[in-house]
Write a protein that holds these residues in place. Structure first.
Motif, PDB file in Angstrom:
ATOM      1  N   LEU A 389       0.760  -1.348  -0.024  1.00 52.36           N
ATOM      2  CA  LEU A 389       0.135  -0.069   0.062  1.00 52.36           C
ATOM      3  C   LEU A 389       1.003   1.296   0.079  1.00 52.36           C
ATOM      4  CD1 LEU A 389      -2.781   1.351   0.363  1.00 52.36           C
ATOM      5  CD2 LEU A 389      -2.472   1.277   2.915  1.00 52.36           C
ATOM      6  N   ASN A 390       0.694   2.129  -0.895  1.00 47.76           N
ATOM      7  CA  ASN A 390       1.376   3.393  -1.220  1.00 47.76           C
ATOM      8  C   ASN A 390       0.399   4.739  -1.147  1.00 47.76           C
ATOM      9  OD1 ASN A 390       2.927   1.274  -2.702  1.00 47.76           O
ATOM     10  ND2 ASN A 390       4.481   2.425  -1.924  1.00 47.76           N
ATOM     11  N   ALA A 391       0.930   5.627  -0.409  1.00 45.81           N
ATOM     12  CA  ALA A 391      -0.004   6.825  -0.338  1.00 45.81           C
ATOM     13  C   ALA A 391       1.096   7.942  -0.439  1.00 45.81           C
ATOM     14  CB  ALA A 391      -0.757   7.038   0.650  1.00 45.81           C
ATOM     15  N   THR A 392       0.806   8.907  -1.518  1.00 46.55           N
ATOM     16  CA  THR A 392       1.835  10.142  -1.575  1.00 46.55           C
ATOM     17  C   THR A 392       0.806  11.143  -1.847  1.00 46.55           C
ATOM     18  OG1 THR A 392       3.598   8.896  -2.439  1.00 46.55           O
ATOM     19  CG2 THR A 392       3.533  11.331  -2.803  1.00 46.55           C
ATOM     20  N   VAL A 393       1.243  12.458  -1.233  1.00 46.37           N
ATOM     21  CA  VAL A 393       0.606  13.751  -1.582  1.00 46.37           C
ATOM     22  C   VAL A 393       1.764  14.735  -1.625  1.00 46.37           C
ATOM     23  CG1 VAL A 393       0.265  14.357   0.740  1.00 46.37           C
ATOM     24  CG2 VAL A 393      -0.936  15.568  -0.940  1.00 46.37           C
ATOM     25  N   ILE A 394       1.635  15.668  -2.881  1.00 46.88           N
ATOM     26  CA  ILE A 394       2.648  16.560  -2.919  1.00 46.88           C
ATOM     27  C   ILE A 394       1.560  18.076  -3.158  1.00 46.88           C
ATOM     28  CG2 ILE A 394       4.062  17.761  -4.496  1.00 46.88           C
ATOM     29  CD1 ILE A 394       5.121  15.129  -5.634  1.00 46.88           C
ATOM     30  N   TRP A 395       1.991  19.000  -2.191  1.00 51.01           N
ATOM     31  CA  TRP A 395       1.228  20.018  -2.013  1.00 51.01           C
ATOM     32  C   TRP A 395       2.403  21.595  -2.439  1.00 51.01           C
ATOM     33  CZ3 TRP A 395       0.094  22.552   3.260  1.00 51.01           C
ATOM     34  CH2 TRP A 395      -0.607  23.780   3.130  1.00 51.01           C
ATOM     35  N   GLN A 396       1.848  22.071  -3.586  1.00 49.60           N
ATOM     36  CA  GLN A 396       2.761  23.397  -3.861  1.00 49.60           C
ATOM     37  C   GLN A 396       2.036  24.857  -3.604  1.00 49.60           C
ATOM     38  OE1 GLN A 396       3.425  24.064  -8.335  1.00 49.60           O
ATOM     39  NE2 GLN A 396       5.344  24.058  -7.792  1.00 49.60           N
ATOM     40  N   LEU A 397       3.066  25.533  -2.808  1.00 47.50           N
ATOM     41  CA  LEU A 397       2.775  26.975  -2.617  1.00 47.50           C
ATOM     42  C   LEU A 397       3.396  27.802  -3.510  1.00 47.50           C
ATOM     43  CD1 LEU A 397       2.144  26.818   1.236  1.00 47.50           C
ATOM     44  CD2 LEU A 397       0.340  26.649  -0.585  1.00 47.50           C
ATOM     45  N   ALA A 398       3.504  29.134  -3.477  1.00 49.03           N
ATOM     46  CA  ALA A 398       4.365  29.945  -4.200  1.00 49.03           C
ATOM     47  C   ALA A 398       5.784  29.714  -4.029  1.00 49.03           C
ATOM     48  CB  ALA A 398       4.129  31.492  -3.945  1.00 49.03           C
ATOM     49  N   ARG A 399       6.398  29.349  -2.780  1.00 49.04           N
ATOM     50  CA  ARG A 399       7.816  29.178  -2.613  1.00 49.04           C
ATOM     51  C   ARG A 399       7.883  27.897  -2.193  1.00 49.04           C
ATOM     52  NH1 ARG A 399      11.748  33.521  -2.283  1.00 49.04           N
ATOM     53  NH2 ARG A 399      10.857  35.323  -2.962  1.00 49.04           N
ATOM     54  N   THR A 400       7.137  27.210  -1.627  1.00 48.40           N
ATOM     55  CA  THR A 400       7.237  25.940  -0.763  1.00 48.40           C
ATOM     56  C   THR A 400       6.590  24.705  -1.492  1.00 48.40           C
ATOM     57  OG1 THR A 400       7.141  27.171   1.309  1.00 48.40           O
ATOM     58  CG2 THR A 400       7.066  24.758   1.375  1.00 48.40           C
ATOM     59  N   ARG A 410       3.907  -6.082   3.082  1.00 45.23           N
ATOM     60  CA  ARG A 410       4.069  -7.471   3.495  1.00 45.23           C
ATOM     61  C   ARG A 410       4.543  -8.466   2.439  1.00 45.23           C
ATOM     62  NH1 ARG A 410       0.987 -10.009   8.660  1.00 45.23           N
ATOM     63  NH2 ARG A 410       1.912 -12.147   8.462  1.00 45.23           N
ATOM     64  N   ARG A 411       5.576  -9.331   2.899  1.00 49.81           N
ATOM     65  CA  ARG A 411       6.108 -10.206   1.994  1.00 49.81           C
ATOM     66  C   ARG A 411       5.748 -11.437   2.608  1.00 49.81           C
ATOM     67  NH1 ARG A 411      11.567  -8.134  -0.910  1.00 49.81           N
ATOM     68  NH2 ARG A 411      10.661  -6.801  -2.524  1.00 49.81           N
ATOM     69  N   ASP A 433      11.836 -15.272   5.609  1.00 44.31           N
ATOM     70  CA  ASP A 433      10.570 -15.745   5.646  1.00 44.31           C
ATOM     71  C   ASP A 433       9.204 -14.970   5.357  1.00 44.31           C
ATOM     72  OD1 ASP A 433      11.476 -18.221   5.304  1.00 44.31           O
ATOM     73  OD2 ASP A 433      10.992 -18.961   7.235  1.00 44.31           O
ATOM     74  N   ASN A 434       8.824 -14.267   6.285  1.00 48.12           N
ATOM     75  CA  ASN A 434       7.806 -13.324   6.284  1.00 48.12           C
ATOM     76  C   ASN A 434       8.454 -11.784   6.560  1.00 48.12           C
ATOM     77  OD1 ASN A 434       5.638 -15.217   5.363  1.00 48.12           O
ATOM     78  ND2 ASN A 434       6.102 -16.043   7.286  1.00 48.12           N
ATOM     79  N   THR A 435       8.214 -10.719   5.960  1.00 49.14           N
ATOM     80  CA  THR A 435       8.558  -9.519   6.621  1.00 49.14           C
ATOM     81  C   THR A 435       7.502  -8.565   6.508  1.00 49.14           C
ATOM     82  OG1 THR A 435       9.475  -8.912   4.363  1.00 49.14           O
ATOM     83  CG2 THR A 435      11.131 -10.063   5.966  1.00 49.14           C
ATOM     84  N   ASP A 436       7.600  -7.491   7.119  1.00 53.66           N
ATOM     85  CA  ASP A 436       6.632  -6.560   7.402  1.00 53.66           C
ATOM     86  C   ASP A 436       7.507  -5.249   7.295  1.00 53.66           C
ATOM     87  OD1 ASP A 436       3.606  -5.721   7.872  1.00 53.66           O
ATOM     88  OD2 ASP A 436       4.630  -4.658   9.150  1.00 53.66           O
ATOM     89  N   GLN A 437       7.165  -4.420   6.390  1.00 53.32           N
ATOM     90  CA  GLN A 437       7.785  -2.959   6.496  1.00 53.32           C
ATOM     91  C   GLN A 437       6.791  -1.673   6.524  1.00 53.32           C
ATOM     92  OE1 GLN A 437      10.708  -2.329   3.301  1.00 53.32           O
ATOM     93  NE2 GLN A 437      11.046  -4.485   2.765  1.00 53.32           N
ATOM     94  N   VAL A 438       6.917  -0.599   7.042  1.00 52.80           N
ATOM     95  CA  VAL A 438       6.188   0.488   7.271  1.00 52.80           C
ATOM     96  C   VAL A 438       7.280   1.584   7.332  1.00 52.80           C
ATOM     97  CG1 VAL A 438       4.732   1.867   8.583  1.00 52.80           C
ATOM     98  CG2 VAL A 438       4.587  -0.606   8.874  1.00 52.80           C
ATOM     99  N   SER A 439       6.992   2.628   6.301  1.00 56.42           N
ATOM    100  CA  SER A 439       7.804   3.873   6.116  1.00 56.42           C
ATOM    101  C   SER A 439       7.018   5.047   5.940  1.00 56.42           C
ATOM    102  CB  SER A 439       8.948   3.341   4.877  1.00 56.42           C
ATOM    103  OG  SER A 439       8.037   3.609   3.529  1.00 56.42           O
ATOM    104  N   ALA A 440       7.820   6.017   6.283  1.00 56.27           N
ATOM    105  CA  ALA A 440       7.275   7.437   6.092  1.00 56.27           C
ATOM    106  C   ALA A 440       8.315   8.307   5.451  1.00 56.27           C
ATOM    107  CB  ALA A 440       6.491   7.952   7.324  1.00 56.27           C
TER     108      ALA A 440
END
Length: 522
Positions: A389-400, A410-411, A433-440
């Motif tokens: 599962l992947n979730a991404t948001v990109i938010w653009q302002l005048a300078r930022t 999960r594998r 054997d079985n791995t679980d990953q969470v990242s931010a």
């Protein structure tokens, strides 16, 4: 050994070079840009050891390379290469190396209009051997828990329109994956696939059919330094029917069969596949594609949701499939940073070529990775059921511009532990054997002026082996200041703080470092 490694990396480019010679006419316009970079890094833990063994020191890095591009009506090519040469104050016995290389290339070509096309990719990169060792980026000068992986992918294909009845595609893929790690199996793959999709004749009801066959020839390391050959394969068939409820909404059902031939853990490796699908495109800014069904490994779901406003781009992905390290290297599956930024810049830059150039310049100045919400891939010769599962948001302002992404993967291994015996050793066979990953990952870029960008990036990984209970947690905080001195020269200043594991089940390490770099294009 390193000289041999570089030579083998060059051999991976030969099939791509042959494809380029066949694809490009002599009068094609090439854009060749030599690039040279130099960086100096001071670190209080140069080799990422535990606090008791930490050693401060410096790394000097010189990076010659080049960029090759061709963008025309028939061809779209991008090839980037960098050879990184290191000089460290630590002994090589502590894990330092004196060189590494990176290459990324992609070609899309139209050889004969509406008939013959050719795609190609080539890649050389540094890869983590284990998800439970040091994973800190910016330390390519270390060979601890690293291996060089090389791959190429060649794909000629034919398309044909059968009047208003159907559109067809016949595709052949030749790919290869190899590594300088003797425990990881080098392999050559051949894939043949065919697709047929209904044409304009079918207005209210549509259909599609597909067949595919993959055969992979692997080199299996055995005792005595010898290699034996082993073949794995897969095949699949699918038939789908869809109902056009409205111009914005399609509803469908599908059925088919999957069959995998590898050394499994027992139970079925083949079976029927069936389910229902939905495609909803309420506007040019929003699209949802989803499916729910059943495959031989159990329930199966997928989702791809994209939404774009004037200042934001949102992306949500879910998938489950039979996968392997090899397939991840030959055909990566991640959220493409350039594609997300292309959607974000579309309101300001209408020309696609100018927009692509702006995207590349922005990624270089901010230090954004090529892919967002990326799981930690690792070397393994086993097949797995991968749910991601992947979730991404990109938010653009005048300078930022702010980027935030989350990933959960999960594998569950489907093939036997013995496939990784040479790679991991007998004491660590259950680790994968079985791995679980969470990242931010959170990234905030602020444009101080026309030529200066300040960038703050924080990343966190939690990786757990569900079989052994071992865990690896990584925390990474970076501040980067980038300035362009004209169109050809740029400079960077980076401060980083990293925490992680020094090995599988080993103690934790912490590092603080500062890097100063210059890059010039000629």
């Amino acid at each position: 050994m390193i000289t041999t490694m570089v030579k083998r990396g060059g051999l991976a480019l030969l099939p791509l070079a042959a494809g380029l010679c066949a694809a490009f006419p002599a009068q094609a316009a090439w854009d060749f840009t030599p690039v040279a970079g130099a960086r100096a890094t001071w670190s209080d833990n140069l080799t990422l050891q535990s606090d008791a063994l930490a050693e401060s020191g410096y790394v000097m890095e010189v990076t010659p390379g080049f960029s090759l591009a061709n963008h025309s009506q028939r061809f779209d090519l991008r090839l980037d290469y960098a050879l990184r040469l290191y000089k460290t104050s630590a002994a090589r016995s502590n894990g330092a190396q004196n060189r590494s290389q990176d290459l990324g290339g992609a070609l899309k070509s139209r050889l004969v209009d509406e008939l013959l096309y050719f795609d190609a990719r080539a890649d050389i990169h540094q890869q983590a051997v284990s998800a439970f060792g040091p994973l800190a980026s910016g330390t390519d000068y270390l060979n601890n828990n690293r291996s060089e992986v090389r791959s190429y992918h060649l794909s000629p294909y034919l398309v044909h329109r059968f009047g208003a009845f159907a559109n067809g595609e016949l595709r052949y893929v030749r790919d290869s994956v190899s590594s300088d790690n003797p425990g990881f199996r080098g392999s050559d793959g051949n894939i043949l696939s065919a697709q047929l999709r209904s044409g304009p004749t079918f207005r209210r009801f549509g259909w599609d059919a597909s067949l595919s066959r993959m055969v992979s020839d692997e080199e299996v390391p055995v005792a005595g330094g010898r290699n034996e050959r082993q073949t794995t394969s897969s095949k699949g068939a699918n038939l789908g029917l869809r109902y056009v409820a409205s111009p914005q909404l399609n509803l469908g059902v599908y059925g088919g069969y999957d069959d995998y031939d590898f050394s499994g853990l027992g139970g079925s490796q083949s079976g029927a596949a069936y389910g229902a699908s939905l495609e909803w495109v309420p506007s040019a800014r929003t699209a949802l594609r989803a499916s729910a069904g059943h495959r031989f490994y159990g329930p199966s779901y997928s989702m791809d949701l994209t939404h774009r406003s004037r200042g934001t781009v949102w992306k949500l992905l879910y998938s489950d499939a039979v996968s392997s390290s090899r397939s991840q290297f030959s055909l990566p599956q991640a959220i493409d940073t350039a594609a997300m930024l292309d959607n974000l810049f579309r309101a300001q830059i209408s020309d696609p070529l100018l927009r692509a150039a702006a995207v590349q310049a922005y990624m270089q100045s901010t230090g954004l990775p090529s892919s967002l919400a990326v799981p930690v891939n690792f070397l393994s010769n086993r097949y797995s059921l991968q749910k991601q599962l992947n979730a991404t948001v990109i938010w653009q302002l005048a300078r930022t511009t702010t980027t935030f992404s989350l990933m959960r993967m999960r594998r569950e291994m489907l093939s036997k532990q013995q496939s990784d015996s040479v790679l991991l050793g007998s004491s660590l066979l259950a680790l994968n054997d079985n791995t679980d990953q969470v990242s931010a990952m959170a990234n905030v870029s602020y444009r101080l002026g026309p030529q200066t960008v300040a960038n703050l990036m924080a990343t966190a990984f939690n990786i757990e082996s569900l079989s052994t209970g071992q865990r690896n947690q990584r925390r990474d905080l970076r501040f980067n200041l980038s300035r362009s001195f004209g169109g050809r020269l740029s400079g960077t200043l980076e401060l980083r703080h990293v925490k992680g594991a020094s090995g599988a089940g080993g103690p934790q390490f912490a590092e603080n470092a500062v890097t100063v770099g210059l890059t010039s294009k000629f």
